[in-house]
Design an enzyme around this catalytic site. Structure first.
Site, short mmCIF file in Angstrom:
data_model
loop_
_atom_site.label_atom_id
_atom_site.label_comp_id
_atom_site.label_asym_id
_atom_site.label_seq_id
_atom_site.Cartn_x
_atom_site.Cartn_y
_atom_site.Cartn_z
N ASN A 147 -6.61 2.40 -12.70
CA ASN A 147 -4.86 1.45 -12.50
C ASN A 147 -3.17 1.75 -12.63
OD1 ASN A 147 -3.74 -1.03 -11.44
ND2 ASN A 147 -3.15 -1.49 -13.06
N GLY A 184 0.99 -0.98 -0.26
CA GLY A 184 -0.21 0.06 -0.02
C GLY A 184 0.71 1.23 -0.25
N HIS A 233 0.65 0.92 -13.51
CA HIS A 233 0.88 -0.39 -13.46
C HIS A 233 2.72 0.26 -13.44
CE1 HIS A 233 1.38 -4.50 -15.28
NE2 HIS A 233 2.25 -3.65 -16.54
C1 GRF Z 1 3.38 -0.66 -7.26
O1 GRF Z 1 4.43 -1.00 -8.96
C2 GRF Z 1 2.06 -1.27 -8.73
O2 GRF Z 1 2.91 -0.59 -10.31
C3 GRF Z 1 1.38 -2.52 -8.80
O3 GRF Z 1 1.35 -3.09 -7.99
C4 GRF Z 1 2.62 -2.41 -7.05
C5 GRF Z 1 1.89 -1.82 -5.51
O4 GRF Z 1 2.40 -1.51 -5.13
N1 GRF Z 1 -0.06 -2.96 -9.68
P1 GRF Z 1 2.27 -0.62 -3.39
O5 GRF Z 1 1.29 -1.43 -2.36
O6 GRF Z 1 1.47 0.65 -3.87
O7 GRF Z 1 2.89 -0.59 -2.43
#
Ligand code: GRF
Length: 190
Positions: free
Chosen positions: A110, A19, A112
């Site tokens: 989203n 998170g 990515h």
């Molecule tokens: C991030 O690298 C995001 O791009 C991917 O999952 C990861 C989530 O990281 N979809 P976090 O839980 O926000 O630290």
């Protein structure tokens, strides 16, 4: 662009893990002039570290550890009840169904960790290194039923050096993500 008169846009964030993007969005909205705020957090994992940020900032949060259909049904009820305007996925490790995406009737975003349309799906950094790419980065995009394929809102890129490995890339890209996600929300909520 999403339009709203008077109040702030209410954002819900779906998470599954650590998170850091959620934490960063909360901090950004507190430290900067925004017309959006994080109003709801939903996790599909009870041990997702990200939940602690929702607790710390006293943001309503729910945990639905169900199969995706039930998860979606429960989430939809809360999203409607809380009158959420935009849904952000941030490290949410489930694929939302076509029915949910249609039914929800609000924009879904989203983040990515690659320069889409390159490297959709998992293990992006490993594949970037394998293919000897010279640039990588992150993308904030709208969610459609086709995985990692919706319209791009913002991309940020960085150079890949010979000494980089998946671990160094993931750290550097994450820092870019922390700039990109709030910028994307600023852009679409303006
Ligand atoms: C991030 O690298 C995001 O791009 C991917 O999952 C990861 C989530 O990281 N979809 P976090 O839980 O926000 O630290």
């Amino acid at each position: 662009m999403v339009q709203l008169i008077g109040h702030k846009f209410k954002i819900a964030v779906f998470i599954s893990g650590r998170g850091t993007n959620l934490k960063n969005l909360i901090n950004f909205s507190k430290k900067n002039k925004t017309n959006w705020k994080i109003s709801l957090v939903i996790s599909n994992k009870k041990d997702a570290k990200g939940i602690k940020y929702a607790q710390h900032f006293k943001i309503p949060h729910k945990i639905f550890e169900n199969k995706i259909k039930i998860f979606e049904r429960k989430a939809l009820i809360v999203l409607k009840k809380k009158k959420i305007n935009i849904l952000c996925l941030a490290g949410f490790m489930r694929i939302l169904s076509k029915t949910f995406i249609k039914k929800i009737k609000i924009k879904i975003l989203n983040i990515h960790p690659s320069l889409l349309p390159k490297y959709k799906g998992m293990n992006t950094h490993e594949r970037v290194i394998q293919k000897k790419e010279t640039f990588t980065g992150c993308t904030v995009h709208y969610v459609t039923p086709k995985l990692d394929s919706g319209k791009i809102i913002i991309q940020k890129k960085l150079k890949v050096y010979k000494k980089d490995n998946p671990k160094t890339l993931s750290k550097k890209v994450l820092l870019l993500e922390h700039r990109a996600y709030p910028e994307a929300l600023q852009k679409i909520c303006s």
